[in-house]
Write a protein that holds these residues in place. Structure first.
Motif, PDB file in Angstrom:
ATOM      1  N   HIS A 188      30.857  39.080  35.120  1.00  0.00           N
ATOM      2  CA  HIS A 188      32.288  38.857  34.573  1.00  0.00           C
ATOM      3  C   HIS A 188      32.512  37.754  33.904  1.00  0.00           C
ATOM      4  O   HIS A 188      33.670  37.416  33.748  1.00  0.00           O
ATOM      5  CB  HIS A 188      33.234  39.242  35.701  1.00  0.00           C
ATOM      6  N   SER A 214      34.099  37.434  41.848  1.00  0.00           N
ATOM      7  CA  SER A 214      35.103  37.633  41.121  1.00  0.00           C
ATOM      8  C   SER A 214      35.088  38.102  39.855  1.00  0.00           C
ATOM      9  O   SER A 214      34.242  37.858  39.226  1.00  0.00           O
ATOM     10  CB  SER A 214      35.350  35.921  41.039  1.00  0.00           C
ATOM     11  N   LYS A 215      36.245  38.655  39.433  1.00  0.00           N
ATOM     12  CA  LYS A 215      36.300  39.630  38.186  1.00  0.00           C
ATOM     13  C   LYS A 215      36.907  38.562  36.951  1.00  0.00           C
ATOM     14  O   LYS A 215      36.616  38.989  35.845  1.00  0.00           O
ATOM     15  CB  LYS A 215      37.365  40.662  38.269  1.00  0.00           C
ATOM     16  N   SER A 216      37.465  37.245  37.374  1.00  0.00           N
ATOM     17  CA  SER A 216      37.747  36.382  36.299  1.00  0.00           C
ATOM     18  C   SER A 216      37.993  35.210  36.937  1.00  0.00           C
ATOM     19  O   SER A 216      37.895  35.033  38.201  1.00  0.00           O
ATOM     20  CB  SER A 216      39.147  36.973  35.641  1.00  0.00           C
ATOM     21  N   ASP A 235      40.693  33.363  37.225  1.00  0.00           N
ATOM     22  CA  ASP A 235      41.919  33.349  38.006  1.00  0.00           C
ATOM     23  C   ASP A 235      41.674  33.932  39.324  1.00  0.00           C
ATOM     24  O   ASP A 235      42.143  33.787  40.339  1.00  0.00           O
ATOM     25  CB  ASP A 235      43.172  33.939  37.070  1.00  0.00           C
ATOM     26  N   ASP A 236      41.005  35.072  39.268  1.00  0.00           N
ATOM     27  CA  ASP A 236      40.588  35.857  40.404  1.00  0.00           C
ATOM     28  C   ASP A 236      39.836  34.853  41.430  1.00  0.00           C
ATOM     29  O   ASP A 236      39.868  34.804  42.777  1.00  0.00           O
ATOM     30  CB  ASP A 236      39.808  37.008  40.198  1.00  0.00           C
ATOM     31  N   THR A 251      42.169  32.408  42.992  1.00  0.00           N
ATOM     32  CA  THR A 251      42.970  32.904  44.179  1.00  0.00           C
ATOM     33  C   THR A 251      42.142  33.170  45.510  1.00  0.00           C
ATOM     34  O   THR A 251      42.506  33.010  46.434  1.00  0.00           O
ATOM     35  CB  THR A 251      43.442  34.486  43.660  1.00  0.00           C
ATOM     36  N   ARG A 252      40.812  33.490  45.133  1.00  0.00           N
ATOM     37  CA  ARG A 252      40.020  33.970  46.200  1.00  0.00           C
ATOM     38  C   ARG A 252      39.761  32.618  47.144  1.00  0.00           C
ATOM     39  O   ARG A 252      39.561  32.356  48.279  1.00  0.00           O
ATOM     40  CB  ARG A 252      38.569  34.154  45.970  1.00  0.00           C
TER      41      ARG A 252
END
Length: 363
Positions: free
Chosen positions: A186, A219-221, A223-224, A227-228
């Protein structure tokens, strides 16, 4: 966070261990830590016992491709099965668990002679990063430093998960992928630096850092990934270098217990990070090794990619070099993430002298 929780089954590599790990998988990845005081643990070297014979240079880094996996349980089991001899040669089953929580446990295992500033010496896995994003290059270069006992006890995992996510992660035998560096399909990559919060900054009931970094691999990005990191209460602080190869973006994220997070976006000014907090205000031990490397890096040129490799290979300071060759700490490898080339290169040996041993496409 279910992936990280279930991946504890990494350690289920023999039938004899099944009952113990069924017990360990009880619904939670939190670890409630008692304050332990052991008069016998006078140095952390009692924790890191020498793990078999070691060849400091020229170790072949084994790559294990695994998947598609139905779930994280299967992924962990297959990794444990493949590397069972290497894992069991380095640790007993209980010590494998301790390895994954060592940052959370060791600060509480002290004797009367241990001082707060010894925290980083106890944990004993310093790393150095130099990062930059400008018009001509976007680079993250990382020295992976660890106790010399861990030389020859690492491997690369190339995994395909049940949701189609694939990742490549530099992994220590017996530990979750990855407490070092990795990337996924990703466009998300990361490198890590330990930091030394003082004992009062550590929360005994928080989440172990190895589980957070394992979760980042999904993580997909960017930002993800952020967040994690920020949505979980870590037990011990950490420094994450989050890299987005698709947008040429690097974030240095420093964390501490009680949900404290500071984010710095790396830009045209080269950013060097060793093993102390630089922008999150946290009580921390003053690690002489880290301070020395930070000072030395500030004096070196940083105008090109080759300058960065020269910096990470610097051995000018005999006591606290940036590139380490023992007797306690050793630079296992250097990882270079080039966002314009979309590659991750791994250099074994001093990066001033040696070229890449492995190059992975991050496209």
């Amino acid at each position: 966070m279910g992936e990280a929780r279930d991946l504890l089954c990494l350690f289920v590599f023999t039938r004899q261990n099944l009952n113990l790990w069924k017990f360990m998988k009880i619904r939670s990845y939190h670890l409630k830590l008692p304050k332990l005081h052991s008069p016998h643990n006078t140095t952390q070297n009692r924790f890191f016992k020498r793990m078999g014979s070691m060849n400091m240079e020229g170790n072949n880094l084994e790559i294990f491709e695994v998947g598609p996996c139905e779930n994280s349980y299967q992924l962990g089991f297959l990794i444990g099965q493949r590397f069972s001899k290497l894992i069991t040669s380095s640790s007993s089953t209980f010590k494998i668990l301790l390895l994954n929580f060592r940052k959370e446990i060791l600060p509480f295992i002290r004797n009367e002679e241990t001082q707060p500033e010894d925290y980083n010496n106890i944990n004993n896995d310093d790393c150095s990063d130099i990062l930059v994003v400008n018009d001509s290059m976007a680079i993250a270069a990382h020295n992976e430093d660890a106790n010399v006992a861990l030389v020859g006890h690492t491997y690369l995992i190339k995994a395909t998960l049940f949701d189609g996510t694939t990742f490549t992660a530099y992994t220590y035998a017996g530990e979750l992928p990855s407490c070092a560096f990795g990337f996924n399909n990703h466009g998300v990559a990361f490198t890590l630096n330990s930091v030394p919060p003082t004992e009062e900054e550590i929360v005994a009931g928080g989440i172990g850092r190895n589980f957070i970094s394992r979760d980042l691999l999904g993580s997909k990005s960017i930002d993800d990934a952020l967040t994690r990191i920020s949505s979980l209460e870590a037990s011990v602080g950490h420094s994450y270098n989050l890299i987005d190869t698709r947008t040429r973006k690097i974030l240095n994220v420093e964390t501490a217990s009680r949900y404290r997070v500071s984010v710095l976006e790396v830009g045209e000014t080269p950013f060097f990070h060793a093993n102390m907090y630089l922008h999150l205000h946290v009580n921390q031990a003053h690690d002489k090794n880290s301070l020395s490397r930070q000072k030395r890096a500030a004096s070196l040129p940083k105008g090109s990619k080759s300058d960065y490799l020269e910096l990470l290979g610097d051995m000018h300071d005999k006591k606290y070099p940036i590139y380490m060759t023992g007797p306690l700490l050793h630079t296992l490898c250097t990882a270079v993430i080039d966002m314009d080339e979309r590659t991750l290169s791994i250099i074994q040996g001093n990066p001033k002298k040696n070229g890449p041993s492995y190059v992975f496409s991050m496209s």
